[in-house]
Design a protein around this motif. Structure first.
Motif, short mmCIF file in Angstrom:
data_model
loop_
_atom_site.label_atom_id
_atom_site.label_comp_id
_atom_site.label_asym_id
_atom_site.label_seq_id
_atom_site.Cartn_x
_atom_site.Cartn_y
_atom_site.Cartn_z
N SER A 116 0.83 -1.21 0.00
CA SER A 116 0.00 0.00 0.00
C SER A 116 0.87 1.26 0.00
O SER A 116 1.96 1.29 0.58
CB SER A 116 -0.92 -0.01 1.22
OG SER A 116 -0.15 -0.13 2.41
N THR A 117 0.38 2.31 -0.65
CA THR A 117 1.15 3.55 -0.79
C THR A 117 0.25 4.77 -0.65
O THR A 117 -0.96 4.72 -0.92
CB THR A 117 1.83 3.63 -2.17
OG1 THR A 117 0.83 3.54 -3.21
CG2 THR A 117 2.84 2.53 -2.35
N LEU A 118 0.88 5.86 -0.25
CA LEU A 118 0.27 7.19 -0.25
C LEU A 118 1.28 8.13 -0.90
O LEU A 118 2.42 8.23 -0.44
CB LEU A 118 -0.06 7.64 1.17
CG LEU A 118 -0.84 8.96 1.34
CD1 LEU A 118 -1.59 8.96 2.67
CD2 LEU A 118 0.07 10.19 1.27
N ILE A 119 0.87 8.78 -1.98
CA ILE A 119 1.76 9.68 -2.72
C ILE A 119 1.11 11.05 -2.78
O ILE A 119 -0.04 11.18 -3.23
CB ILE A 119 2.04 9.16 -4.14
CG1 ILE A 119 2.65 7.76 -4.10
CG2 ILE A 119 2.95 10.12 -4.89
CD1 ILE A 119 2.79 7.13 -5.46
N ARG A 120 1.84 12.06 -2.33
CA ARG A 120 1.31 13.42 -2.35
C ARG A 120 2.32 14.35 -3.01
O ARG A 120 3.50 14.37 -2.63
CB ARG A 120 1.02 13.91 -0.93
CG ARG A 120 0.43 15.33 -0.86
CD ARG A 120 0.33 15.82 0.57
NE ARG A 120 -0.46 14.90 1.36
CZ ARG A 120 -0.22 14.63 2.64
NH1 ARG A 120 0.81 15.19 3.25
NH2 ARG A 120 -1.00 13.80 3.31
#
Length: 392
Positions: free
Chosen positions: A223-227
């Motif tokens: 899982s990833t979160l890219i901002r």
């Protein structure tokens, strides 16, 4: 006039301004539906599974008016639609105002203010391996035409679950203002000063959480979160002085001015992996990485321009601009841009004015020839040799 920033062309935007007289107000509304075309789909069932009719609305309100010494105008707009597919929507809103005021007989003020915003949500790009559209049209789910109603219903539920668990959203806001003073002290002299500001802030964020990956059959630890975030600030300062005079059959228009603009572009990219379910914070990930950079460029220009006319029909013009830029480097220094031009107002000749036929067929004829040079300033830090240290 534009020097090192003009090689790719110049766009001029003239905003609506109020006029003295009675005030006016107008409203415009639009309501409709947005649907997706099925002309290029491989499977007709793709539209049944993904598409739906979306609602569209738009509202616009504007007005203007004023008295002899004060004018104003404003315009506001609001737009929104929820797309023709699940997980897709957008909103747009904006407001712009202008004000003009005669401070005195010799001094006039003009100002404009504008604000715009855009927000959106998106489903996965069709080129992504987990995208619902790509998996259906790419054949990962098999030949959709061979599935019965129960299988299609189950596939539709699975797709809607994936879309609801995935998150991609963005937001952009922009503020612009221009403040101008015009001074006409007499004796053919006009002075003008302009200050302009352009600020933009934008962010985009994608979240592929554990639940989304598990629903797609992938490990939750991926899982990833890219901002990504960007802030841009542009500042412009201009000052111009112009004198118009005449001696006998000769006319002279002399212009001198200067311009300074500075662009500051700051961008950040933050990534978190193996994130907690439901989080929207980079801190809630097992690993975090960050990349940022700051690009700054400043340009300074001075220019002179002289227009000489004879008997209101023969004109010669010459000008020169000198530019310095923070990215030029010592070897380039100051760059010069010359300009020369001639013009001939044929229709102002006596033989033309005295010929009714010529005046009726071609009421105005002017011949012009110009030669000018412009440039394009280099990218920020082009004059520096930079060393990048890469962490591991």
């Amino acid at each position: 006039l534009y020097g090192s920033d003009a090689a790719n062309g110049v766009i001029q935007i003239f905003t609506k301004r109020g006029l003295p007289g009675s005030s006016s107000l107008s409203y415009e509304g639009l309501f409709g539906s947005i649907v997706g075309t099925e002309d290029f789909l491989k499977y007709g069932e793709t539209a049944d599974l993904l598409y739906r009719a979306g609602f569209v609305q738009q509202h616009r309100l504007s007005g203007n008016g004023g008295a002899a010494g004060l004018t104003y105008s404003f315009a506001g707009s609001l737009y929104g639609d929820d797309g023709f597919r699940e997980g897709n929507l957008q909103q747009q809103y904006g407001l712009r105002t202008t004000v003009g005021a005669s401070v005195s007989d010799a001094l006039r003020y003009a100002g404009s203010f504008g604000f715009t915003g855009v927000g959106f949500e998106r489903d996965l790009n069709a080129n992504n391996g987990l995208a619902t559209f790509g998996s259906l049209e790419g054949g990962q789910e098999g030949d959709l035409g061979t599935l019965d109603a129960g299988q299609l219903a189950a596939l539709g539920d699975s797709i809607r679950t994936l879309v609801s668990l995935y998150s991609y959203e963005g937001d952009t806001r922009r503020f612009q203002t221009s403040q101008q003073l015009d001074l006409t002290p007499g004796y053919g002299l006009t002075l003008k000063g302009v200050v302009g500001l352009d600020f933009r802030s934008s962010s985009e964020q994608e979240v592929q959480g554990p639940a989304f990956l598990q629903a797609a059959g992938l490990p939750a630890t991926s899982s990833t979160l890219i901002r990504s975030q960007r802030r841009f600030l542009g500042l412009t300062l201009e000052a111009t002085g112009q004198h118009q005079g005449s001696v006998g059959d000769w006319s002279f228009i002399s212009t001198v001015g200067g311009q300074v603009f500075r662009d500051d572009d700051r961008q950040d990219a933050l990534t978190a992996t193996n994130i907690a379910e439901g989080t929207t914070s980079v801190n809630n990930g097992a690993d975090q990485t960050a990349v940022d950079f700051d690009l700054v460029v400043a340009n300074y220009g001075l220019y002179v321009l002289e227009n000489i006319g004879f008997r209101d029909r023969y004109y010669l013009e010459g000008g020169f601009r000198a530019d310095a830029n923070s990215a030029f480097g010592d070897e380039i220094g100051v760059v010069g841009y010359p300009k020369v031009g001639v013009a001939y107002a044929v229709s102002s000749e006596p033989f033309w004015a005295e010929n009714p036929t010529l005046r009726a067929v071609v009421p105005n004829l002017k011949l012009r020839a110009n030669l000018g040079f412009a440039g394009k300033f280099p990218t920020p830090f082009a004059n520096d040799r930079l060393v990048t240290a890469t962490p591991f």
